[in-house]
Design a protein around this motif. Structure first.
Motif, PDB file in Angstrom:
ATOM      1  N   VAL A 118      50.354  49.040  52.559  1.00 27.82           N
ATOM      2  CA  VAL A 118      51.234  49.789  51.585  1.00 27.82           C
ATOM      3  C   VAL A 118      52.039  48.509  50.137  1.00 27.82           C
ATOM      4  CG1 VAL A 118      54.061  50.633  51.237  1.00 27.82           C
ATOM      5  CG2 VAL A 118      52.019  51.408  53.649  1.00 27.82           C
ATOM      6  N   CYS A 119      52.298  47.161  51.170  1.00 20.12           N
ATOM      7  CA  CYS A 119      53.027  45.989  50.034  1.00 20.12           C
ATOM      8  C   CYS A 119      51.432  46.242  48.971  1.00 20.12           C
ATOM      9  CB  CYS A 119      53.111  45.607  50.920  1.00 20.12           C
ATOM     10  SG  CYS A 119      54.855  45.278  51.796  1.00 20.12           S
ATOM     11  N   VAL A 120      50.189  45.862  49.844  1.00 21.60           N
ATOM     12  CA  VAL A 120      49.691  45.254  48.939  1.00 21.60           C
ATOM     13  C   VAL A 120      48.416  46.270  48.195  1.00 21.60           C
ATOM     14  CG1 VAL A 120      46.657  44.653  49.021  1.00 21.60           C
ATOM     15  CG2 VAL A 120      48.947  43.527  50.453  1.00 21.60           C
ATOM     16  N   VAL A 121      48.832  47.430  48.260  1.00 23.00           N
ATOM     17  CA  VAL A 121      48.457  48.471  47.305  1.00 23.00           C
ATOM     18  C   VAL A 121      49.522  49.040  46.689  1.00 23.00           C
ATOM     19  CG1 VAL A 121      48.180  51.177  47.385  1.00 23.00           C
ATOM     20  CG2 VAL A 121      47.151  50.130  49.163  1.00 23.00           C
ATOM     21  N   LEU A 122      50.718  48.838  46.879  1.00 25.45           N
ATOM     22  CA  LEU A 122      51.608  49.283  45.929  1.00 25.45           C
ATOM     23  C   LEU A 122      52.104  48.031  44.607  1.00 25.45           C
ATOM     24  CD1 LEU A 122      54.017  50.672  44.370  1.00 25.45           C
ATOM     25  CD2 LEU A 122      56.017  49.489  46.348  1.00 25.45           C
ATOM     26  N   VAL A 167      41.041  37.968  38.658  1.00 27.48           N
ATOM     27  CA  VAL A 167      42.291  36.963  38.908  1.00 27.48           C
ATOM     28  C   VAL A 167      44.227  37.500  38.957  1.00 27.48           C
ATOM     29  CG1 VAL A 167      42.941  34.592  38.002  1.00 27.48           C
ATOM     30  CG2 VAL A 167      40.857  34.733  38.195  1.00 27.48           C
ATOM     31  N   ILE A 168      43.973  38.050  38.322  1.00 22.38           N
ATOM     32  CA  ILE A 168      45.314  38.134  37.927  1.00 22.38           C
ATOM     33  C   ILE A 168      45.673  39.459  39.524  1.00 22.38           C
ATOM     34  CG2 ILE A 168      46.927  40.153  36.870  1.00 22.38           C
ATOM     35  CD1 ILE A 168      46.365  38.698  34.128  1.00 22.38           C
ATOM     36  N   SER A 169      44.428  40.399  39.653  1.00 27.39           N
ATOM     37  CA  SER A 169      44.740  41.236  40.239  1.00 27.39           C
ATOM     38  C   SER A 169      44.649  40.301  42.144  1.00 27.39           C
ATOM     39  CB  SER A 169      43.114  42.217  40.651  1.00 27.39           C
ATOM     40  OG  SER A 169      42.921  42.957  39.483  1.00 27.39           O
ATOM     41  N   TRP A 179      49.027  46.095  43.614  1.00 23.89           N
ATOM     42  CA  TRP A 179      48.384  46.339  42.716  1.00 23.89           C
ATOM     43  C   TRP A 179      48.631  47.591  41.666  1.00 23.89           C
ATOM     44  CZ3 TRP A 179      45.155  50.842  42.671  1.00 23.89           C
ATOM     45  CH2 TRP A 179      43.884  50.306  42.028  1.00 23.89           C
ATOM     46  N   ALA A 180      48.256  47.911  42.844  1.00 20.37           N
ATOM     47  CA  ALA A 180      49.157  49.783  41.644  1.00 20.37           C
ATOM     48  C   ALA A 180      50.360  48.770  40.422  1.00 20.37           C
ATOM     49  CB  ALA A 180      50.039  50.915  42.395  1.00 20.37           C
ATOM     50  N   MET A 181      51.014  48.320  40.684  1.00 21.28           N
ATOM     51  CA  MET A 181      52.323  47.755  39.826  1.00 21.28           C
ATOM     52  C   MET A 181      51.008  47.578  38.853  1.00 21.28           C
ATOM     53  SD  MET A 181      54.986  46.263  41.311  1.00 21.28           S
ATOM     54  CE  MET A 181      56.907  46.692  43.006  1.00 21.28           C
ATOM     55  N   GLU A 182      50.123  46.662  39.001  1.00 22.68           N
ATOM     56  CA  GLU A 182      49.533  46.189  37.985  1.00 22.68           C
ATOM     57  C   GLU A 182      48.739  46.234  37.510  1.00 22.68           C
ATOM     58  OE1 GLU A 182      46.867  43.659  35.770  1.00 22.68           O
ATOM     59  OE2 GLU A 182      45.389  44.239  38.085  1.00 22.68           O
ATOM     60  N   ARG A 183      47.701  47.252  37.925  1.00 20.06           N
ATOM     61  CA  ARG A 183      46.862  48.072  37.601  1.00 20.06           C
ATOM     62  C   ARG A 183      48.236  49.253  36.403  1.00 20.06           C
ATOM     63  NH1 ARG A 183      43.501  49.963  35.130  1.00 20.06           N
ATOM     64  NH2 ARG A 183      41.935  50.186  35.522  1.00 20.06           N
TER      65      ARG A 183
END
Lengths: 416, 295
Positions: free
Chosen positions: B67-71, B185-187, B73-77
């Motif tokens: 959940v934390c990783v997906v969130l 890199v950012i992801s 990643w989603a924030m950045e994306r």
């Protein structure tokens, strides 16, 4: 390059100072209060025809909705019942509800609009700091201003000067609640106490101060006296100190935020099975750690038992009605809403149907053992927040809360 | 109170703040973005643990990481990628917007009273008793903090993506010209930040089992202050800064008399101001350092 480093350094310094200032402002805003004294305002003429309008400027959005919502729901159910029985001298009670969102400017304007719209009584949020903008509007307009569950002696002249004569709360004043907690400890035979106080709000400070005074009056000994401020990161230090101090009980005056379950988990995790007791502010099962061995041997004094075993059938009926409406209460504080409305109605009836603020205020101040759904409540010139209730004693055993008896303070502690 | 006890508690709390600082500093390093929404990753992790309390513990923790990783990643994306080339102030405001939006989501979804989490609560039991009283969670904090920090260092120094992150952090434009893929890199930086947030969520919920809408906020604000105090231009100085603020909070909290403890935040931030005035580049930044490592 050096210039670039210096420029970056200055940037970082500014950012850091700005951050520090921001945090300091947040801390100050959380701790501070509005010290403005309200001036005594004009008394509004009583509108003795049509419905009695209670303007409720409450939080329906933010953190106080947890307290304001159930109290208002209970009051509205009580109002429906009174109206069904013919109202107050033939007049229905109507609630006009507006969401303050805990925004000070909106809290003020909502109250202002309600009074301009003819509200007979102003109903405010359950925290005196958050409610101050609306309280000042109410009392300055000469309108009886009532909070269902503010728990400090600030709701009245002590904070608002002469105009505070019009401000009352049907919550327990902490001086009474802390005293009742000490009486419970004494009844249980506990002779020494580790006391833990959350310094973030006046209510918890006053409750534990009252506990200590009454406990010592009753011959008890304060083994240790620890404090923390919710969220300050020191709760583990407090746990270590409490676990290192032998006492018959632990009295904790805190709110049901993150540090309370952290404290209970830490104490029990350290093998310390000493009874833990606290006032209404730790009522409710939602915050309890799920491990039944951790949530064990905990005592709470509160307004009503929400666990299906309250001794008063009217309270059980009210809870059932609230459940039916999808507003199941999470603490016993909901009942103060119904009690506050009963108090308002009693005052109006005693004044022959008049809603004149000063007349109602004078009557409320004189209530001595007024019978309400939450038990008998009293007020005095010193305490515009209720005292004299019989508190429900809830024991949490292996994670299960249950009603185990009643306790009364006798009289509230005086800090003078 | 035993001095050793105070130091151990301080180091353990410092380790948690250091993990938060790593998450913040990595993002700042590669994007020049101060991610105020990082605390919401921790809160999301806390709520996941609360909702998955009945699950097997390993599954609950694994879900929290996901959940934390997906969130993250989603924030950045969704929120930050399109703002990559705008003024820093704009992206800063965007992080505030994301943080407040997510706090509102928590409030609406779970209410203000919080959700109780019960994962690894047995770690609250005493591991060492007597003169010293050390709980298992303190030991786990130290080990987890050490392992994750070591893992991050290895990733940055021994892997291709780590090398690319360091290059991007030093000079993003030049790194792109040399073939470093900015999006990747950012992801990856956000994914690592998500992992750190999940670890912090697990450690915090053991000690503070009630998860409220502001669960991750305070620790993030303090860690961010620590990052600035330590020196936000380098990962290691930022991490040390995060550690220092946690350590100082714990030790000062222990040192202050009980009736004076209400002044703890004032004392900590007074210290912060003094440090910034004396060492504006950061407490741990090398004196006269010109070059900037950033990660």
């Amino acid at each position: 390059m050096e210039g670039e480093a210096m420029r970056r350094g200055r940037l970082v310094t500014r950012l850091g100072l700005a951050l520090s200032l921001l945090v300091a402002l947040v801390v100050a805003a959380g701790c501070g209060g509005d010290d403005d004294d309200g001036d005594s305002g004009d008394t509004t003429a009583a509108a003795e025809e049509g419905p009695i309008t209670i303007g409720a400027a409450v939080d329906q959005t933010d953190l106080m909705q947890f307290f304001d919502g159930p109290a208002l729901a209970a009051a509205q159910i009580e109002a429906e019942q009174i109206n069904a029985e013919g109202g107050v001298d033939g007049r229905d009670i109507e609630f006009e509800v507006e969401d303050t969102r805990l925004e000070p400017a909106r809290t003020k304007s909502v109250a202002e609009d309600m009074i301009a719209g003819g509200a007979d009584v102003l109903w405010v949020t359950c925290d005196v700091d958050w409610a101050t903008p609306s309280i000042q509007e109410g009392i300055n307009a000469g309108v009886l201003t009532v909070a269902p569950c503010i728990g400090t002696d600030q709701m009245g002249p002590k904070r608002f000067g002469d105009a505070g004569q019009l401000a009352y709360s049907f919550g327990n004043v902490a001086q009474d609640e802390g005293a009742a907690l000490a009486e419970l400890a004494s009844d249980k035979g506990w002779k020494s106490a580790n006391v833990v106080t959350d310094e973030s709000i006046a209510y918890t400070q006053n409750a534990c101060q009252a506990f200590k005074l009454r406990f010592e009056e009753l011959g008890g000994e304060i083994a240790s006296d620890e404090t923390f401020t919710e969220g300050d990161g020191t709760i583990n230090s407090v746990v270590n100190r409490v676990n290192g101090s032998d006492a018959d009980m632990i009295a904790i005056c805190a709110t049901t935020q993150e540090d309370l379950p952290a404290f209970v988990s830490g104490v029990r995790g350290g093998g310390n099975e000493t009874p833990i007791a606290g006032p209404w502010s730790i009522d409710g099962a939602f915050w309890l750690p799920k491990d039944p061995q951790v949530s064990n041997n905990i005592y709470v004094i509160t307004y009503a038992s929400i666990y299906g075993d309250d001794p008063n059938p009217d309270v059980r009926k009210l809870i059932a009605e609230m459940k039916k409406q999808g507003a199941e209460p999470a603490t016993g504080g909901f009942v103060t809403g119904a009690a506050a409305l009963q108090g308002i109605v009693e005052a109006i009836e005693e004044n022959g149907g008049s809603t004149d603020g000063e007349a109602l205020a004078s009557t409320v101040e004189g209530f001595d053992g007024l019978d309400t759904i939450s038990g008998s409540v009293s007020f005095s010139p010193d305490f515009h927040t209720a005292f004299g209730r019989e508190y429900r004693v809830i024991e949490i055993k292996n994670g299960e809360p249950r009603f185990t008896g009643l306790i009364k303070a006798g009289e509230p502690v005086s800090f003078d | 109170m035993n001095v050793l006890q105070t130091l151990i508690d301080g180091v353990a709390l410092g380790a948690v703040y250091a993990l938060v600082a790593v998450g913040l500093a990595l993002i700042f390093g590669v994007m020049r973005l101060i991610n105020f929404a990082h605390g919401e990753l921790i809160t999301a992790g806390g709520y996941t643990l609360a909702l998955a309390s009945a699950w097997p513990k390993a599954a609950a923790i694994a879900l929290t990481v996901v959940v934390c990783v997906v969130l993250a990643w989603a924030m950045e994306r969704i929120a930050f990628r399109r703002l990559r080339n705008v003024a820093p102030a704009t992206t800063l405001v965007a992080t505030f917007a994301v943080a407040f939006t997510l706090q509102a989501v928590w409030l609406i979804a779970f209410g203000p009273q919080g959700e109780s989490a019960d994962v690894l609560s047995g770690l609250n039991q005493t591991a060492v008793s007597g003169e010293l009283s050390i709980r298992w969670i303190t030991i786990v904090m130290l080990i987890t903090g050490g392992l994750l920090l070591a893992g991050t260092i290895l990733l940055l120094n021994r892997t291709t993506i780590g090398l690319q992150m360091r290059a991007a952090a030093t000079d993003f434009r030049a790194a792109r010209l040399l073939g470093v893929r900015a999006d990747t890199v950012i992801s990856v930086a956000f994914v690592i930040a998500g992992v750190m947030a999940a670890a912090v969520a697990v450690l915090l919920t053991v000690q503070r089992p009630l998860v409220t809408p502001t669960f991750g906020l305070q620790v993030t604000i303090l860690a961010l202050v620590g990052v600035v105090v330590g020196g936000m231009d380098r990962l290691w100085t930022a991490t040390l800064g995060g550690f220092a603020i946690g350590f100082a909070t714990s030790v000062l909290g222990e040192a202050l008399p009980s009736d004076q403890r209400v002044f703890l935040p004032s004392a900590v931030f007074l210290l912060v101001i003094v440090v910034l005035l004396l060492r504006p580049g950061g407490l741990f930044a090398p004196r006269g350092a010109g070059g900037v490592e950033r990660v």
